[in-house]
Write a protein that holds these residues in place. Structure first.
Motif, PDB file in Angstrom:
ATOM      1  N   LEU A  24      67.276  35.182  -6.733  1.00  0.00           N
ATOM      2  CA  LEU A  24      65.556  34.483  -6.224  1.00  0.00           C
ATOM      3  C   LEU A  24      65.269  34.158  -7.059  1.00  0.00           C
ATOM      4  CD1 LEU A  24      65.419  38.349  -4.674  1.00  0.00           C
ATOM      5  CD2 LEU A  24      66.364  35.900  -3.813  1.00  0.00           C
TER       6      LEU A  24
ATOM      7  N   ASN B 212      56.267  36.519  -0.454  1.00  0.00           N
ATOM      8  CA  ASN B 212      54.677  36.981  -1.403  1.00  0.00           C
ATOM      9  C   ASN B 212      54.856  38.475  -1.736  1.00  0.00           C
ATOM     10  OD1 ASN B 212      53.902  33.687  -2.014  1.00  0.00           O
ATOM     11  ND2 ASN B 212      54.052  33.918   0.356  1.00  0.00           N
TER      12      ASN B 212
ATOM     13  N   SER C  17      55.743  35.270  -6.679  1.00  0.00           N
ATOM     14  CA  SER C  17      56.903  34.753  -5.441  1.00  0.00           C
ATOM     15  C   SER C  17      57.821  35.438  -5.268  1.00  0.00           C
ATOM     16  CB  SER C  17      55.902  33.925  -4.551  1.00  0.00           C
ATOM     17  OG  SER C  17      56.530  33.175  -5.936  1.00  0.00           O
TER      18      SER C  17
ATOM     19  N   THR D 169      67.151  31.465   5.061  1.00  0.00           N
ATOM     20  CA  THR D 169      65.963  31.511   3.513  1.00  0.00           C
ATOM     21  C   THR D 169      65.447  32.260   3.771  1.00  0.00           C
ATOM     22  OG1 THR D 169      65.151  29.493   4.286  1.00  0.00           O
ATOM     23  CG2 THR D 169      67.331  28.923   3.503  1.00  0.00           C
ATOM     24  N   VAL D 170      64.943  32.685   2.845  1.00  0.00           N
ATOM     25  CA  VAL D 170      63.687  33.517   2.308  1.00  0.00           C
ATOM     26  C   VAL D 170      62.566  33.153   1.365  1.00  0.00           C
ATOM     27  CG1 VAL D 170      63.205  36.392   1.979  1.00  0.00           C
ATOM     28  CG2 VAL D 170      65.266  35.769   2.810  1.00  0.00           C
ATOM     29  N   SER D 171      61.271  33.660   1.744  1.00  0.00           N
ATOM     30  CA  SER D 171      60.073  33.128   1.456  1.00  0.00           C
ATOM     31  C   SER D 171      59.267  34.664   0.745  1.00  0.00           C
ATOM     32  CB  SER D 171      59.735  32.018   1.289  1.00  0.00           C
ATOM     33  OG  SER D 171      58.322  31.493   0.196  1.00  0.00           O
TER      34      SER D 171
ATOM     35  N   SER E 219      54.462  35.834   4.297  1.00  0.00           N
ATOM     36  CA  SER E 219      55.696  35.626   4.033  1.00  0.00           C
ATOM     37  C   SER E 219      57.126  35.018   4.858  1.00  0.00           C
ATOM     38  CB  SER E 219      55.920  36.849   3.459  1.00  0.00           C
ATOM     39  OG  SER E 219      55.779  37.281   2.086  1.00  0.00           O
TER      40      SER E 219
ATOM     41  N   THR F 166      61.796  33.866  -4.143  1.00  0.00           N
ATOM     42  CA  THR F 166      62.658  32.454  -2.965  1.00  0.00           C
ATOM     43  C   THR F 166      63.637  32.722  -3.008  1.00  0.00           C
ATOM     44  OG1 THR F 166      61.866  30.770  -4.405  1.00  0.00           O
ATOM     45  CG2 THR F 166      60.494  31.350  -2.635  1.00  0.00           C
ATOM     46  N   THR F 167      64.338  32.375  -1.039  1.00  0.00           N
ATOM     47  CA  THR F 167      66.248  32.007  -2.378  1.00  0.00           C
ATOM     48  C   THR F 167      66.444  30.645  -2.658  1.00  0.00           C
ATOM     49  OG1 THR F 167      66.126  31.866   0.378  1.00  0.00           O
ATOM     50  CG2 THR F 167      67.200  33.706  -0.498  1.00  0.00           C
ATOM     51  N   SER F 168      66.768  30.577  -3.506  1.00  0.00           N
ATOM     52  CA  SER F 168      67.813  29.667  -4.189  1.00  0.00           C
ATOM     53  C   SER F 168      68.716  28.830  -3.593  1.00  0.00           C
ATOM     54  CB  SER F 168      68.353  30.029  -5.892  1.00  0.00           C
ATOM     55  OG  SER F 168      69.534  30.021  -5.828  1.00  0.00           O
TER      56      SER F 168
END
Length: 197
Positions: free
Chosen positions: A135, A188, A145, A184-186, A30, A147-149
Motif C-alpha cells: 500500500l 481515504n 490515504s 484496486t483499492v483506494s 474511497s 492505495t494499492t501500488s
C-alpha cells in the motif's frame, strides 16, 4: 470489486486496555474497483458503492464491503452478480483484515508516499484467503490515504466462485469470462476523536 464499503474495507477495532483510544475510519470518497474480462477481449470496470472500515490505535485494520452494492453500470448484470455470483442472501459482505506494524501506525497522517507491505486476509463467499499487497500511504488534509501500488489478483476458484462465474457466462451467452480478477483499492481515512476515559 466500492465507494464506501467495500470488501467492505471495514477496519477491525482492537479492544484496548488503555483508558482512551482513537482510530481512523474510511471516508466516503474511497473506492474499490475490479476489472472483468469477457470473451477474452472486452474489459469492464466495476465497483462497490458501500465500503466501511477502521484502523484501530493498535494497527488492527478491518474493511467491510457490501456485496449488494456492486455497480457494473448495467442493472440486470448487477442483479445477476448479487444472486448468482456473490449469493448475497448467504454472504452479504466481504471482509478484509490486516495488522499494521507499530512503526506504520506511528506515522499515519504524517507520512508522504510511504510503501507499506501488508498481508491481507480476505473473507469472501465463505472462504478466507491471504494475499500479499503493498500500500502507498500518504498524508492528506484530513487524514491519510492508502492505495494499492498494483492490482491484487483474486481467483474465482480460491473463493468457491467458479460455479457462479460459469452461471453468469451461460446466462449472458458468453464464450468466456476470466476467472482471475484484478482488484484496486483506494481508501481515504479521517481521524475519529478519542473516547472519554
Amino acid at each position: 470489486m466500492i465507494k464506501r464499503y467495500v470488501a467492505s474495507l471495514s477496519l477491525a477495532v482492537f479492544a484496548s486496555a488503555a483508558p482512551a483510544w482513537a482510530e481512523w475510519q474510511v471516508a466516503d470518497n474511497s473506492s474499490i474497483q475490479f476489472v472483468s474480462i469477457k470473451n477474452d477481449t472486452i474489459g469492464e470496470v466495476s465497483h462497490f458503492d458501500m465500503i466501511s472500515g477502521t484502523v484501530g490505535d493498535q494497527g488492527a485494520v478491518e474493511v467491510r464491503v457490501a456485496l449488494d452494492s456492486v455497480e457494473t453500470n448495467i442493472g440486470i448484470r448487477n442483479d445477476r452478480m448479487k444472486k448468482m455470483l456473490f449469493e448475497v442472501g448467504l454472504y452479504p459482505e466481504a471482509v478484509i483484515t490486516a495488522q499494521l506494524s507499530p512503526e506504520t501506525v506511528a506515522v499515519l497522517g504524517s507520512s508522504s508516499g510511504a510503501a507499506v507491505p501488508v498481508v491481507l486476509q480476505i473473507d469472501l463467499h465463505g472462504q478466507v484467503v491471504s494475499k500479499d499487497a503493498v500500500l502507498t500511504v500518504s498524508a492528506t488534509e484530513v487524514g491519510f490515504s492508502a492505495t494499492t501500488s498494483q492490482p491484487i489478483l483474486l481467483n474465482a476458484a480460491e473463493f468457491d466462485l467458479e460455479d457462479g462465474v460459469t452461471a453468469l457466462q451461460s446466462v449472458a451467452g458468453l464464450n468466456a469470462i476470466s476467472r482471475v480478477i484484478p482488484v484496486t483499492v483506494s481508501l481515504n481515512f479521517t481521524k475519529v476523536a478519542a473516547a472519554s476515559p
